[in-house]
Design an enzyme around this catalytic site. Structure first.
Site, PDB file in Angstrom:
ATOM      1  N   TYR A  18      21.160  -5.762  14.377  1.00  0.00           N
ATOM      2  CA  TYR A  18      21.367  -4.918  15.554  1.00  0.00           C
ATOM      3  C   TYR A  18      21.956  -3.568  15.123  1.00  0.00           C
ATOM      4  CZ  TYR A  18      22.786  -3.540  20.264  1.00  0.00           C
ATOM      5  OH  TYR A  18      22.942  -2.871  21.441  1.00  0.00           O
ATOM      6  N   HIS A  22      20.166   0.285  15.274  1.00  0.00           N
ATOM      7  CA  HIS A  22      20.779   1.410  15.990  1.00  0.00           C
ATOM      8  C   HIS A  22      21.143   2.553  15.040  1.00  0.00           C
ATOM      9  CE1 HIS A  22      20.746  -1.279  19.398  1.00  0.00           C
ATOM     10  NE2 HIS A  22      20.982  -0.207  20.147  1.00  0.00           N
ATOM     11  N   TYR A  41      27.184   7.742  24.397  1.00  0.00           N
ATOM     12  CA  TYR A  41      26.679   6.375  24.524  1.00  0.00           C
ATOM     13  C   TYR A  41      27.204   5.608  23.322  1.00  0.00           C
ATOM     14  CZ  TYR A  41      23.165   2.795  25.840  1.00  0.00           C
ATOM     15  OH  TYR A  41      22.523   1.654  26.260  1.00  0.00           O
ATOM     16  N   TRP A  76      11.259   0.301  22.889  1.00  0.00           N
ATOM     17  CA  TRP A  76      12.545  -0.111  22.319  1.00  0.00           C
ATOM     18  C   TRP A  76      12.936  -1.502  22.803  1.00  0.00           C
ATOM     19  CZ3 TRP A  76      15.478   1.402  18.421  1.00  0.00           C
ATOM     20  CH2 TRP A  76      16.775   0.919  18.337  1.00  0.00           C
ATOM     21  N   TRP A  77      12.783  -1.737  24.108  1.00  0.00           N
ATOM     22  CA  TRP A  77      13.119  -3.057  24.641  1.00  0.00           C
ATOM     23  C   TRP A  77      12.354  -4.161  23.915  1.00  0.00           C
ATOM     24  CZ3 TRP A  77      12.788  -2.199  30.655  1.00  0.00           C
ATOM     25  CH2 TRP A  77      13.937  -1.528  31.090  1.00  0.00           C
TER      26      TRP A  77
END
Length: 104
Positions: A18, A22, A41, A76-77
């Site tokens: 993860y 990112h 963010y 992306w999802w």
């Protein structure tokens, strides 16, 4: 500025993956978020629960809601769906958190 926070769930054992995904956030994804009014963010990880805590500051709620419909966000999802809890449309399962305090 509108402050938003939410919780998501990462599958066990995927913290490094993860984080890597990112760190290598696609430039077009980064640009789309900024174009939709995201000023900050951040995502934090709780190793005891595998929870992810997201915090962002946006300009406009309606403009932010349009993020979900962009092609890059949909891509992306699907890219992230193998390592975290998702809904049938591949969007991450999220729990919105209520803003209750600011120091300043």
């Amino acid at each position: 500025m509108i402050k938003k926070a939410f919780r998501m769930k990462l599958f066990s054992g995927y913290e490094q993956e993860y984080t890597r995904r990112h760190q290598d956030l696609w430039p077009e994804m980064r640009q789309m978020l900024k174009e939709h009014g995201a000023h900050t963010y951040s995502i934090f990880f709780d190793a005891q629960t595998n929870d992810l805590f997201g915090y962002l500051e946006i300009e406009d709620e309606q403009r932010w809601q349009e993020v979900a419909e962009t092609a890059i966000n949909q891509k992306w999802w699907h890219y992230m769906a193998d390592i975290m809890e998702t809904n049938p449309d591949a969007s991450p399962k999220t729990i919105d958190l209520k803003h209750v305090f600011d120091l300043g």
